[in-house]
Write a protein that holds these residues in place. Structure first.
Motif, PDB file in Angstrom:
ATOM      1  N   LYS A  29       1.125  -1.212   0.031  1.00 17.01           N
ATOM      2  CA  LYS A  29       0.087   0.059  -0.042  1.00 17.01           C
ATOM      3  C   LYS A  29       1.079   1.338   0.003  1.00 17.01           C
ATOM      4  N   ALA A  30       1.847   1.189   0.702  1.00 16.92           N
ATOM      5  CA  ALA A  30       2.685   2.251   0.952  1.00 16.92           C
ATOM      6  C   ALA A  30       3.614   2.595  -0.501  1.00 16.92           C
ATOM      7  N   MET A  31       3.963   1.400  -0.980  1.00 12.91           N
ATOM      8  CA  MET A  31       4.513   1.398  -2.348  1.00 12.91           C
ATOM      9  C   MET A  31       3.832   2.081  -3.327  1.00 12.91           C
ATOM     10  N   GLY A  32       2.397   1.783  -3.298  1.00 11.43           N
ATOM     11  CA  GLY A  32       1.525   2.382  -4.159  1.00 11.43           C
ATOM     12  C   GLY A  32       1.492   3.658  -4.164  1.00 11.43           C
ATOM     13  N   GLU A  33       1.606   4.407  -2.853  1.00 13.00           N
ATOM     14  CA  GLU A  33       1.593   5.925  -2.838  1.00 13.00           C
ATOM     15  C   GLU A  33       2.747   6.436  -3.082  1.00 13.00           C
ATOM     16  N   ILE A  34       3.898   5.502  -3.276  1.00 12.84           N
ATOM     17  CA  ILE A  34       5.089   6.205  -3.710  1.00 12.84           C
ATOM     18  C   ILE A  34       5.021   6.344  -5.279  1.00 12.84           C
ATOM     19  N   LEU A  35       4.532   5.246  -5.840  1.00 11.74           N
ATOM     20  CA  LEU A  35       4.577   5.129  -7.358  1.00 11.74           C
ATOM     21  C   LEU A  35       3.504   5.864  -8.198  1.00 11.74           C
ATOM     22  N   PHE A  36       2.328   6.229  -7.683  1.00  7.61           N
ATOM     23  CA  PHE A  36       1.247   6.831  -8.019  1.00  7.61           C
ATOM     24  C   PHE A  36       0.888   8.114  -7.134  1.00  7.61           C
ATOM     25  N   ARG A  37       0.671   8.925  -7.521  1.00  6.29           N
ATOM     26  CA  ARG A  37       0.279  10.298  -7.117  1.00  6.29           C
ATOM     27  C   ARG A  37      -1.207  10.127  -6.803  1.00  6.29           C
TER      28      ARG A  37
END
Length: 545
Positions: free
Chosen positions: A506-514
């Motif tokens: 979930k946190a990696m998704g926040e990094i890859l996608f704004r």
């Protein structure tokens, strides 16, 4: 018998009396020896050394003698004592020329000159003046002379009255302030144009203008025995992790340094990054809106007076790769810009070593990639060409910093035409080396964090040399050591590669996608915040749907 020897009446004629001139010389010699023997480490020790106790003297004459030795009164032109008479009592105003608001001080002094002896009580003159006749907001009564001197050196005025063992401190500071300008490193196409300055009070006000939360705490400490530099710790009390706040506060208070003349960078080395690791453990920012958003995420901000940038802690590798421009665009365009930036950062680290690997081992290169070159040979080995160009780019960067603005374009033409083009035509370099080095340099300058860009450049150099010497093994081992080094690098007991290691989808998704604003409802788990949610209950339920 010496003709200069004199005798006093009523005493034996064989006891000589020392002439006044010789007495004065002896006193000056003793004073000189006392000055040379002083080894005070603080203002308090210096006051006690010269006065015997750390108290405001009741006599102004004694005060002037102490100030002459402790803070250079009579020697430093900007240390001024204005002697006057208020209510029939001798008084003195101590201040630094250039740090004082003349209009406010003149108004206060004018009001005090109207006082008569009947307006104040005997033995309570100073207290009566402070409570009834000084129309100023920030006023304090102090009995320690060392505190008075330290505050005066910060720009505060001190009022002394003959016969009083305390002083009145008037906060009439007026620091030289640079105008608010947009930071040169963190420019955005759309957004606020105000940036931090070298004055800590202005910087705090810029943040408070954006975060009008009563939970925003601003704790101020002084660091440095000599510089007495103001350091402020900012955090939102009901969001930030109090363990981290206490750890940072304790480290700052335990510092026993001579001073922080270079500001925030020296403080960072003292409390965070004490070793030789090139990667930064704090994020620097000159934008108040960026700092405000990180405070709302539970981060801790450290401001240092005289520094236009502030430190944000804790931080990670991926935090340093983000820029304010991504949040000024739509979610789709912000994600696109973020991926472009990630690609540039990857190219700045691995493009040259990978191409070097294909040159050293051409059998690894697929036929479709023959276009990558090199198409021709040069007089210098490939690794030598890369090292020369690497150092040349750094030299040009340093020259650009020190080149006056009207000459910057001329220097760019010299670098692009005379050096690059002629070096290729003479056979020193191949075209591919200049091309790929330019792409890597662009990726380094596209890195939002200047410190991260420099660290990535050092990694590129190490990987280049390792690949040139050991081929595939050198590249693989070098890359593995880089990942291990970053994994073990800790930012206040937080993983530097989070959320990649340890992995959090979930946190990696926040990094890859704004992500859109209403779908980002929780604060990063890395910050160990006390309040995890960003929105109210109703908005949280809407965000889930």
């Amino acid at each position: 018998m010496d003709e200069n020897t004199t005798y006093n009446e009523g005493i034996e004629p064989d006891i000589p009396v020392i002439p006044p001139s010789e007495i004065k010389e002896l006193e000056e010699e003793a004073l000189k020896e006392k000055r040379n023997a002083e080894t005070s480490d603080s203002t308090e020790e210096s006051v006690i050394y010269w006065q015997g106790e750390d108290r405001v003297p009741e006599k102004i004459s004694v005060l002037k003698e102490t100030l002459k030795e402790v803070m250079g009164y009579g020697v430093s032109f900007d240390v001024i004592i204005r002697e006057m008479t208020f209510a029939g009592r001798p008084a003195a105003l101590l201040f630094l020329n250039g740090f004082t608001n003349d209009v406010i001080v003149s108004e206060i002094l004018t009001r005090l000159t109207y006082l008569t002896p009947e307006d104040v009580r005997d033995g309570h003159a100073l207290n009566d003046m402070m409570k009834a006749y000084i129309p100023h907001v920030q006023v304090e009564q102090v009995s320690k002379l060392s505190k008075v001197i330290n505050d005066v050196l910060c720009g505060i005025c001190a009022l002394f009255i003959e016969g009083a063992s305390t002083a009145i401190l008037l906060d009439t500071r007026k620091y030289p302030v640079r105008g608010l300008e947009e930071p040169a490193v963190e420019r955005v196409v759309r957004g606020a144009r105000d940036g931090f300055t070298e004055t800590i009070v202005t910087n705090i006000n810029l943040v408070r203008r954006r975060v009008r939360d009563p939970g925003l705490h601003v704790e101020t400490m002084k660091v440095g025995r000599r510089t007495k530099t103001d350091v402020s710790l900012l955090f939102i009390d009901d969001i930030a992790d109090r363990v981290q706040v206490e750890a940072i506060r304790r480290k700052i208070k335990q510092l026993d340094l001579e001073g922080l003349p270079l500001g925030d960078k020296q403080l960072e080395e003292a409390i965070v990054n004490k070793g030789w690791h090139p990667y930064p453990l704090v994020r620097y920012s000159e934008r108040p809106d960026v700092v405000a958003s990180h405070l709302l995420e539970g981060r801790i901000v450290v401001m240092v007076d005289t520094s236009p940038s502030v430190m944000i802690m804790p931080t990670t590798f991926f935090d340093l790769c983000q820029h304010a421009e991504e949040n000024r665009q739509t979610a789709f365009m912000g994600t696109y810009l973020r991926w472009i930036r990630f690609g540039g950062i990857f190219a700045s680290m691995f493009l040259l070593p990978l191409w070097m690997l294909l040159v050293v081992h051409p059998e690894l290169k697929p036929p479709a990639l023959d276009i990558l070159g090199p198409q021709e040979n040069a007089k210098i080995p490939i690794i030598g060409q890369f090292l020369i160009v690497e150092f040349g780019v750094d030299l040009l960067r340093l020259a650009a910093v020190h080149t006056p603005t009207p000459l910057a374009s001329a220097m760019g033409l010299i670098a692009a035409i005379l050096i690059g083009d002629i070096a290729v035509k003479t056979g020193l370099f191949v075209n591919e080396v200049v091309l790929y080095m330019a792409v890597a340099a662009i990726g380094m300058f596209a890195t939002p964090s200047y410190e991260l860009g420099l660290a990535n450049r050092m990694v590129r150099l190490v990987l280049l040399v390792a690949t040139a010497l050991f081929g595939v093994k050198g590249f693989v081992i070098g890359s593995t050591l880089l990942i291990l080094s970053l994994t073990t690098h800790r930012s206040y007991n937080s993983s530097y590669l989070w959320p990649f290691i340890p992995f959090s989808a979930k946190a990696m998704g926040e990094i890859l996608f704004r992500k859109p604003l209403l779908t980002s409802t929780r604060r990063p788990a890395l910050n160990k915040t006390r309040d995890h949610t960003k929105m109210g209950t109703e908005m949280n339920s809407k965000g889930r749907h």
